[in-house]
Scaffold this active site. Structure first.
Site, PDB file in Angstrom:
ATOM      1  N   SER A 128       0.807  -1.217   0.000  1.00 32.46           N
ATOM      2  CA  SER A 128       0.000   0.000   0.000  1.00 32.46           C
ATOM      3  C   SER A 128       0.839   1.265   0.000  1.00 32.46           C
ATOM      4  CB  SER A 128      -0.942  -0.001   1.209  1.00 32.46           C
ATOM      5  OG  SER A 128      -1.793  -1.121   1.196  1.00 32.46           O
ATOM      6  N   HIS A 179       1.102   4.502   4.769  1.00 35.68           N
ATOM      7  CA  HIS A 179       0.386   5.118   3.653  1.00 35.68           C
ATOM      8  C   HIS A 179       0.834   6.562   3.449  1.00 35.68           C
ATOM      9  CE1 HIS A 179      -3.308   2.213   3.536  1.00 35.68           C
ATOM     10  NE2 HIS A 179      -2.146   1.588   3.511  1.00 35.68           N
TER      11      HIS A 179
END
Length: 253
Positions: A128, A179
């Site tokens: 991610s 992230h």
């Protein structure tokens, strides 16, 4: 940019780095989660993100988590995101700069996770952060290189990015620092990898002498009088729906 019309064979040929990354995701997930082979379990234990272990000198854990995933929903969601948003950047940047961007963003995401919580024994894994890094490059284009991305694609990127950030903060078991760090890493490296890029001309005009092969001419649909805007709208909202569905599934797997 994000409308995929290639055959499977053409996709593998035109986007080798994206194809290899997705293959690694799926193969490792199959070996670790499905087949649960002993050597694959050893790979997981040795490669998973673990801040306390990084503090002891196991610095490879700042990169290896990018290739590991936990559960079907996790690997499918990240692989699908890479299929949607990786090809255009691979064609624009070239194979070398693309993989550099991807790994650098993943590294920065894992580094941020370590810096802000170095003693943590909670494991983390997944691509991610690296994928958010791709959005970091797109965000840089939207803000500083508007000639590289048109308004319609800018809106798509920003919409998906906002949704991704919202989901980052509202879903459980998400590495928020990974992230955000990955997004920052992509934005930071963007000026370097985009330095000599003048546009999507090489990406759009990539045409083989074989008439059966894919063309990236953006005007190719006009001759056929297809409702391009409607198709793009369906693809956008269909893609968003699929992303949300996979995210929900991934939460319960």
């Amino acid at each position: 940019m994000f409308l995929r019309t290639e055959s499977f064979k053409d996709f593998l040929r035109f986007y080798p780095v994206v194809s290899i990354l997705i293959t690694i995701h799926l193969v490792l997930w199959l070996l670790i989660d499905v087949l649960q082979l002993p050597f694959a379990q050893d790979l997981l234990r040795a490669g998973i993100g673990l801040n306390a272990a990084v503090g002891l000198g196991e610095y490879w854990r700042l990169i290896t988590p990018v290739f590991l995933h936990g559960g079907l929903g996790h690997v499918v969601f990240n692989s699908f995101s890479l299929i949607l948003f990786g090809p255009a950047l691979e064609q624009m940047l070239g194979k070398g700069k693309f993989i550099l961007t991807y790994l650098f963003a993943g590294f920065i995401g894992n580094l941020a996770t370590y810096i802000f919580n170095p003693d943590s024994i909670i494991p983390h894994l997944g691509a991610s952060g690296a994928i958010f890094g791709l959005f970091g490059v797109y965000l840089y284009m939207v803000m500083n290189k508007k000639h590289l991305i048109d308004q319609a694609n800018s809106q798509i990127v920003m919409t998906i990015l906002v949704i991704g950030l919202v989901m980052t903060f509202i879903r459980s078991n998400i590495n928020i620092l990974g992230h955000i760090g990955g997004l920052a890493g992509g934005f930071i490296i963007a000026p370097l990898v985009l330095k000599n890029v003048t546009g999507f001309s090489t990406w759009r005009n990539r045409r083989s002498r074989n008439d059966d092969e894919i063309s990236f001419n953006p005007n190719r649909w006009k001759k056929r009088r297809f409702p391009t805007k409607k198709i793009a709208t369906y693809v956008l909202w269909g893609g968003l729906a699929i992303l949300v569905i996979f995210a929900v599934i991934g939460r319960f797997l």
